[in-house]
Design an enzyme around this catalytic site. Sequence first.
Site, PDB file in Angstrom:
ATOM      1  N   HIS A   1      14.514  11.479   5.737  1.00 49.32           N
ATOM      2  CA  HIS A   1      15.543  10.890   6.652  1.00 49.32           C
ATOM      3  C   HIS A   1      16.745  10.368   5.622  1.00 49.32           C
ATOM      4  O   HIS A   1      17.153   9.202   5.898  1.00 49.32           O
ATOM      5  CB  HIS A   1      15.104   9.924   7.648  1.00 49.32           C
ATOM      6  CG  HIS A   1      14.083   8.824   7.314  1.00 49.32           C
ATOM      7  ND1 HIS A   1      14.607   8.110   6.194  1.00 49.32           N
ATOM      8  CD2 HIS A   1      13.322   8.267   7.532  1.00 49.32           C
ATOM      9  CE1 HIS A   1      13.885   7.112   5.996  1.00 49.32           C
ATOM     10  NE2 HIS A   1      13.078   7.129   6.774  1.00 49.32           N
TER      11      HIS A   1
ATOM     12  N   HIS B   1       1.320   1.762  11.761  1.00 50.93           N
ATOM     13  CA  HIS B   1       2.576   1.779  12.125  1.00 50.93           C
ATOM     14  C   HIS B   1       3.014   3.007  12.472  1.00 50.93           C
ATOM     15  O   HIS B   1       2.457   4.026  12.321  1.00 50.93           O
ATOM     16  CB  HIS B   1       3.184   1.768  10.456  1.00 50.93           C
ATOM     17  CG  HIS B   1       4.730   2.054  10.390  1.00 50.93           C
ATOM     18  ND1 HIS B   1       5.508   1.650  11.227  1.00 50.93           N
ATOM     19  CD2 HIS B   1       5.380   2.905   9.342  1.00 50.93           C
ATOM     20  CE1 HIS B   1       7.087   1.846  10.743  1.00 50.93           C
ATOM     21  NE2 HIS B   1       6.714   2.791   9.664  1.00 50.93           N
TER      22      HIS B   1
ATOM     23  N   GLU C   1       5.908   4.708  13.010  1.00 50.54           N
ATOM     24  CA  GLU C   1       6.938   5.892  12.405  1.00 50.54           C
ATOM     25  C   GLU C   1       6.301   7.151  12.473  1.00 50.54           C
ATOM     26  O   GLU C   1       5.234   7.218  11.890  1.00 50.54           O
ATOM     27  CB  GLU C   1       7.733   5.313  10.970  1.00 50.54           C
ATOM     28  CG  GLU C   1       8.834   6.149  10.828  1.00 50.54           C
ATOM     29  CD  GLU C   1       9.745   5.582   9.785  1.00 50.54           C
ATOM     30  OE1 GLU C   1       9.412   4.652   8.955  1.00 50.54           O
ATOM     31  OE2 GLU C   1      10.981   6.233   9.800  1.00 50.54           O
TER      32      GLU C   1
ATOM     33  N   ASP D   1       6.272   9.848  10.621  1.00 48.60           N
ATOM     34  CA  ASP D   1       5.376  10.256   9.442  1.00 48.60           C
ATOM     35  C   ASP D   1       4.023   9.978   9.366  1.00 48.60           C
ATOM     36  O   ASP D   1       3.022  10.898   8.878  1.00 48.60           O
ATOM     37  CB  ASP D   1       6.097  10.020   8.182  1.00 48.60           C
ATOM     38  CG  ASP D   1       6.356   8.641   7.912  1.00 48.60           C
ATOM     39  OD1 ASP D   1       6.784   7.839   8.923  1.00 48.60           O
ATOM     40  OD2 ASP D   1       6.206   8.138   6.805  1.00 48.60           O
TER      41      ASP D   1
ATOM     42  N   HIS E   1       8.109  -2.448   7.413  1.00 47.00           N
ATOM     43  CA  HIS E   1       9.528  -2.411   7.738  1.00 47.00           C
ATOM     44  C   HIS E   1       9.855  -2.063   9.240  1.00 47.00           C
ATOM     45  O   HIS E   1      11.237  -1.944   9.318  1.00 47.00           O
ATOM     46  CB  HIS E   1      10.008  -1.369   6.834  1.00 47.00           C
ATOM     47  CG  HIS E   1       9.819  -0.026   7.184  1.00 47.00           C
ATOM     48  ND1 HIS E   1      11.125   1.086   7.288  1.00 47.00           N
ATOM     49  CD2 HIS E   1       8.904   0.644   7.272  1.00 47.00           C
ATOM     50  CE1 HIS E   1      10.738   2.283   7.532  1.00 47.00           C
ATOM     51  NE2 HIS E   1       9.229   2.246   7.588  1.00 47.00           N
TER      52      HIS E   1
ATOM     53  N   ASP F   1       3.178   1.472   4.623  1.00 46.43           N
ATOM     54  CA  ASP F   1       4.487   1.952   3.620  1.00 46.43           C
ATOM     55  C   ASP F   1       4.346   1.041   2.551  1.00 46.43           C
ATOM     56  O   ASP F   1       4.841   1.371   1.489  1.00 46.43           O
ATOM     57  CB  ASP F   1       5.539   1.805   4.584  1.00 46.43           C
ATOM     58  CG  ASP F   1       5.946   2.969   5.379  1.00 46.43           C
ATOM     59  OD1 ASP F   1       5.310   4.121   5.075  1.00 46.43           O
ATOM     60  OD2 ASP F   1       6.594   2.737   6.428  1.00 46.43           O
TER      61      ASP F   1
ATOM     62  N   TYR G   1      11.209   3.924  -3.977  1.00 47.61           N
ATOM     63  CA  TYR G   1      10.920   3.668  -2.598  1.00 47.61           C
ATOM     64  C   TYR G   1      11.225   2.321  -2.459  1.00 47.61           C
ATOM     65  O   TYR G   1      11.912   1.927  -1.154  1.00 47.61           O
ATOM     66  CB  TYR G   1       9.284   3.814  -2.894  1.00 47.61           C
ATOM     67  CG  TYR G   1       8.514   3.732  -1.399  1.00 47.61           C
ATOM     68  CD1 TYR G   1       8.200   5.029  -0.844  1.00 47.61           C
ATOM     69  CD2 TYR G   1       8.132   2.577  -0.971  1.00 47.61           C
ATOM     70  CE1 TYR G   1       7.700   4.822   0.363  1.00 47.61           C
ATOM     71  CE2 TYR G   1       7.642   2.473   0.067  1.00 47.61           C
ATOM     72  CZ  TYR G   1       7.382   3.753   1.087  1.00 47.61           C
ATOM     73  OH  TYR G   1       6.528   3.673   2.186  1.00 47.61           O
TER      74      TYR G   1
ATOM     75  N   HIS H   1       1.671   6.387   1.698  1.00 50.06           N
ATOM     76  CA  HIS H   1       2.364   7.427   0.813  1.00 50.06           C
ATOM     77  C   HIS H   1       2.021   7.323  -0.514  1.00 50.06           C
ATOM     78  O   HIS H   1       2.012   6.278  -1.121  1.00 50.06           O
ATOM     79  CB  HIS H   1       4.009   7.170   0.875  1.00 50.06           C
ATOM     80  CG  HIS H   1       4.476   7.400   2.240  1.00 50.06           C
ATOM     81  ND1 HIS H   1       4.400   8.619   2.996  1.00 50.06           N
ATOM     82  CD2 HIS H   1       5.167   6.374   3.363  1.00 50.06           C
ATOM     83  CE1 HIS H   1       5.172   8.391   4.166  1.00 50.06           C
ATOM     84  NE2 HIS H   1       5.430   7.011   4.373  1.00 50.06           N
TER      85      HIS H   1
HETATM   86 FE1  FEO Z   1       7.859   3.588   7.918  1.00 48.45          FE
HETATM   87 FE2  FEO Z   1       6.079   6.054   6.001  1.00 48.45          FE
HETATM   88  O1  FEO Z   1       6.968   5.232   7.773  1.00 48.45           O
END
Ligand code: FEO
Length: 393
Positions: A24, A78, A80, A82, A144, A163, A191, A224
């Site tokens: 993104h 989370h 999001e 991904d 986040h 994250d 990051y 990640h």
């Molecule tokens: Fe906030 Fe890795 O997604």
Amino acid sequence: MNKVTIAEDIYWVGVIDWNIRDFHGYITRRGSTYNAYLILDQKTALVDTVKHTFSKELLTNIQDITSMEQIDYIIVNHVEMDHSSSLPIVAEKAKNATIITSEKGKEAIICHYGDHFKIQTVKTGDELKLGDRTLTFVEAPLLHWPDSMFTYVLPDKILMPNDAFGQHLASSQRFDDEVDEHILMEEAKTYYANILMPLAPLITRKIQEVVQMGVAPTVIAPSHGIIWRSNPSRIVNAYLQWSEGKSNKKIAIVYDTMWGSTDKMAHAIADGAISQGVEVKMLKLRATDLTDIVTEILDAKAVIVGSPTLNNQMFPTLGQFLTYVTGLKPKGKVWSFFGSYGWGGGAVRGMTEMARKAGFEVHEPGIEVKYVPTTEDLQKCFELGKQIASEIS
Ligand code: FEO
């Protein structure tokens, strides 16, 4: 798949995205991973899922270890996409599973995927006994997203903070002691700068809160990149330093140029700063990704920004840069602006206004020159560089 064991009966079942280069808008030139973890006990828990394009791989990784029917809980730290966009297919196959998430997580799951899941919400301090192991949850709202939470596995002392503490780094290795530490920290810093910088005050408070709760992880397994097992305090300390705004005697000069005038000014300013012994990073906008620029800004004490005037305004790349960087809210830096124009100025005024509105500390006056800088103009630029360097020394 080769089984990746984090501790006895705790496995990494995530996937490696070797080819992602744009997350993104964040440039991920070393790829990324979407980490998910499987915990086997009297009850079985899957912590997080992966991006939907890798859902088959996730299912295979899980089924190499256990059957989908054995999964009792899917922990959604989370929402999001991904991490959650494989949730619908995983939940369909894991027929006996209850989704465990925060109240905001439940709301986000319903918004993204519909209201047909078995969901149990948890809040900070809630525990879920799996057998010998217990999961403790810590809400981390706005770290986040509003739904974000951490899962802490005892007695193994493994923190799964989603994250937080992650890096976009694809690797066949999974642990910090197996990869190049400089690359690892570079990606962790990138990051932090691009995702977490605006949340600095919350990060400091959350780390203090987690420590006070008695959370003392021996392993930090983010969602990640690489898992921190050899020295997890290294990344925690780095987060504390970054979130406290610890910076170096370093100036980032961010600029663009049309016919070379602003470029000449940028170099004169750099020469002035270097003459005072400070480190300077020259970051021309059409030669450097914004992802790298804000990473350099993270630990710079001053940022000097230059733009030519185009149609009475700043050059478009500066508009993009300032929109991005003001949103990231870097703290404790001195900002200064310079530029060139032909018949009517505007770039320096426009940039200064944006910076003031964002609450940045602006060193004034900036410098704006007509057409091409004269020797006197370049001397003024040199002096500006010198002055800002001495202010931050
Ligand atoms: Fe906030 Fe890795 O997604």
